[in-house]
Design an enzyme around this catalytic site. Structure first.
Site, PDB file in Angstrom:
ATOM      1  N   GLY A  72      69.078  -0.222  83.762  1.00 44.01           N
ATOM      2  CA  GLY A  72      68.943  -0.842  82.448  1.00 44.01           C
ATOM      3  C   GLY A  72      70.276  -0.899  81.735  1.00 44.01           C
ATOM      4  O   GLY A  72      70.580  -1.880  81.034  1.00 44.01           O
ATOM      5  N   THR A  73      71.094   0.129  81.910  1.00 48.93           N
ATOM      6  CA  THR A  73      72.425   0.141  81.294  1.00 48.93           C
ATOM      7  C   THR A  73      73.270  -1.019  81.811  1.00 48.93           C
ATOM      8  O   THR A  73      73.950  -1.697  81.034  1.00 48.93           O
ATOM      9  CB  THR A  73      73.139   1.481  81.571  1.00 48.93           C
ATOM     10  OG1 THR A  73      72.451   2.521  80.875  1.00 48.93           O
ATOM     11  CG2 THR A  73      74.589   1.438  81.113  1.00 48.93           C
ATOM     12  N   GLN A 181      62.355   0.175  76.998  1.00 49.55           N
ATOM     13  CA  GLN A 181      61.318   1.129  76.620  1.00 49.55           C
ATOM     14  C   GLN A 181      59.982   0.460  76.305  1.00 49.55           C
ATOM     15  O   GLN A 181      58.926   1.077  76.450  1.00 49.55           O
ATOM     16  CB  GLN A 181      61.785   1.932  75.397  1.00 49.55           C
ATOM     17  CG  GLN A 181      61.107   3.275  75.227  1.00 49.55           C
ATOM     18  CD  GLN A 181      61.324   4.218  76.397  1.00 49.55           C
ATOM     19  OE1 GLN A 181      60.390   4.564  77.116  1.00 49.55           O
ATOM     20  NE2 GLN A 181      62.565   4.634  76.614  1.00 49.55           N
ATOM     21  N   SER A 201      64.156  -2.030  83.011  1.00 47.29           N
ATOM     22  CA  SER A 201      64.481  -1.002  84.003  1.00 47.29           C
ATOM     23  C   SER A 201      63.209  -0.537  84.682  1.00 47.29           C
ATOM     24  O   SER A 201      62.172  -0.353  84.025  1.00 47.29           O
ATOM     25  CB  SER A 201      65.188   0.176  83.326  1.00 47.29           C
ATOM     26  OG  SER A 201      65.557   1.148  84.276  1.00 47.29           O
ATOM     27  N   HIS A 203      62.486   2.375  86.272  1.00 39.36           N
ATOM     28  CA  HIS A 203      62.047   3.769  86.235  1.00 39.36           C
ATOM     29  C   HIS A 203      61.344   4.166  84.944  1.00 39.36           C
ATOM     30  O   HIS A 203      60.860   5.292  84.809  1.00 39.36           O
ATOM     31  CB  HIS A 203      63.226   4.716  86.512  1.00 39.36           C
ATOM     32  CG  HIS A 203      64.162   4.926  85.373  1.00 39.36           C
ATOM     33  ND1 HIS A 203      64.208   6.091  84.643  1.00 39.36           N
ATOM     34  CD2 HIS A 203      65.113   4.124  84.848  1.00 39.36           C
ATOM     35  CE1 HIS A 203      65.141   6.001  83.721  1.00 39.36           C
ATOM     36  NE2 HIS A 203      65.718   4.818  83.829  1.00 39.36           N
ATOM     37  N   THR A 239      75.162  -6.097  97.210  1.00 42.62           N
ATOM     38  CA  THR A 239      73.993  -6.166  98.070  1.00 42.62           C
ATOM     39  C   THR A 239      72.764  -5.655  97.318  1.00 42.62           C
ATOM     40  O   THR A 239      72.795  -4.572  96.727  1.00 42.62           O
ATOM     41  CB  THR A 239      74.206  -5.317  99.343  1.00 42.62           C
ATOM     42  OG1 THR A 239      75.337  -5.824 100.041  1.00 42.62           O
ATOM     43  CG2 THR A 239      72.987  -5.359 100.246  1.00 42.62           C
ATOM     44  N   CYS A 329      70.082  10.009  77.735  1.00 41.39           N
ATOM     45  CA  CYS A 329      71.514   9.826  77.978  1.00 41.39           C
ATOM     46  C   CYS A 329      72.355  10.722  77.084  1.00 41.39           C
ATOM     47  O   CYS A 329      73.542  10.914  77.324  1.00 41.39           O
ATOM     48  CB  CYS A 329      71.893   8.363  77.739  1.00 41.39           C
ATOM     49  SG  CYS A 329      71.010   7.220  78.811  1.00 41.39           S
TER      50      CYS A 329
END
Length: 384
Positions: A72-73, A181, A201, A203, A239, A329
């Site tokens: 996501g970052t 989120q 993201s 996860h 890749t 983070c």
């Protein structure tokens, strides 16, 4: 770790069993680079294409508008730098964001400021919500990019992205939304939303770590950050993580199908925790930070005034309850939450805040147990 109560789903989530199975199946089939022309390469490319198509269907956009990233970052950074650099060539150098964004956005915006872009950081109210009027006053013909998150990762507060996006569009500014989120809890319709770039993201929705997604609306100015091969239509050289991408699509499919159930489940656990805390501690012993109504259902940020966040976190951890002091983070630092600080609540509330976040595997019984544990810790620490 069997008896651990994991209330930190806003930081990361465990992979759903169906997602894990999809991931393992791809890994078990052996090597395959989607850029290779042989049979194994073609098979890998087909898996990535099917996953992209599935995600496009869920988000209601064209598959060609989706770019797979490593997190996501990376999606946030790619959106901001890629759009800002491209817009600068058109004579636009303004960046508009809010004080409560994830650091993947805020720090990227501050870096752009050091490179000569003009940065405006919008304030928020006591609920952590930005004013549409403030956003309109900040956005003008010189604005290159506007970045507003959908739902906050520390408080769950939702932002008025539709109204701000419409205003940005009138001024030909690109609108970026960090929906990392919020994905899985709100309906995202990219045909209807006035959004040019959107970050996700895997996860956060019971998918694997190390896979992100960036939506770039067709025709939006964009300059890639990575140079190398022509992967992802030359927008992100690298890749592709085939197994992670397939698992991401599976996680998104489950989250989409089960969205109403996910919302109801999280809301039940959340309300149970607050009810039990009220009974165990008394309503005057804690304060909920964030918007009471315009919010995500799976996050609640609570201040136990008089008890430091670090003390409560450590004691909950020793008692087998995993929670957070804010963004994952930043949780390794002792700095106060920039989100809560921006809300202009008292320093005592900022320094005593704990984030509980819910998801797969959580129960109301766990919420009841956590409230009792918290009450015991609170009594012990206050009596010291």
């Amino acid at each position: 770790m069997k008896d651990l109560i994991y209330f930190d789903h806003a930081a990361t989530t465990a992979m759903h069993t169906d997602v894990l199975q999809a991931y393992v199946e791809v890994i078990g089939e052996g090597a395959g680079n989607p850029s290779s022309l042989h049979a194994q390469g073609r098979a890998a490319r087909e898996k990535v294409s099917k996953a992209r198509d599935a995600l496009a269907g869920i988000l209601n956009c064209d598959a060609s508008e989706l770019v797979f990233t490593g997190s996501g970052t990376e999606s946030d950074n790619s959106a901001l730098f890629g759009a800002a650099y491209a817009q600068k060539k058109r004579g636009k150098n303004g960046i508009v964001t809010t004080a409560i964004e994830h650091h993947a956005v805020l720090n990227a915006c501050r870096e752009l400021e050091t490179q000569g872009f003009s940065l405006k950081i919008l304030p928020v109210d006591e609920y952590g919500r930005v004013s549409v009027e403030d956003a309109k006053a900040a956005i003008n013909e010189a604005t290159a990019v506007v970045s507003i998150m959908a739902g906050n990762n520390e408080t769950g507060t939702l932002q008025p992205i539709a109204e701000i996006g419409e205003w940005a569009r009138k001024h030909k500014a690109l609108m970026h939304v960090d929906a990392v989120q919020a994905f899985g809890y709100i309906d995202i319709d990219l045909r209807e939303w006035p959004v040019d770039l959107l970050s996700l993201s895997a996860h956060k929705i019971n998918g694997p770590q190390g896979v992100g997604l960036l939506y770039i609306r067709k025709g939006s100015p964009f300059q890639p950050l990575l140079y190398g091969g022509s992967q992802e239509r030359s927008r992100r050289a690298s890749t592709e993580n085939v197994a992670g991408i397939v698992a991401f699509a599976k996680a998104a499919e489950l989250a989409s199908i089960q969205r109403d159930e996910r919302r109801e489940h999280a809301e039940n656990v959340r309300s149970t925790l607050l009810k039990e805390l009220s009974e165990q501690l008394g309503e005057q012993s804690f304060a909920v930070n964030g918007h009471p109504d315009d919010r995500l259902p799976h996050i609640v940020n609570i201040s136990f005034v008089g008890i430091s966040s670090a003390s409560m976190l450590m004691n909950l951890d020793l008692a087998g309850v995993a929670v957070s002091g804010g963004s994952a983070c930043n949780s390794g630092s002792l700095k106060p939450s920039h989100v809560l600080s921006a809300m202009n609540i008292s320093a005592e509330r900022v320094s005593s805040a704990v984030r509980f976040s819910f998801g797969l595997g959580n129960t109301r019984e766990q919420a009841e147990k956590t409230a009792k544990i918290t009450a015991t810790i609170s009594a012990r620490l206050r009596n010291r």
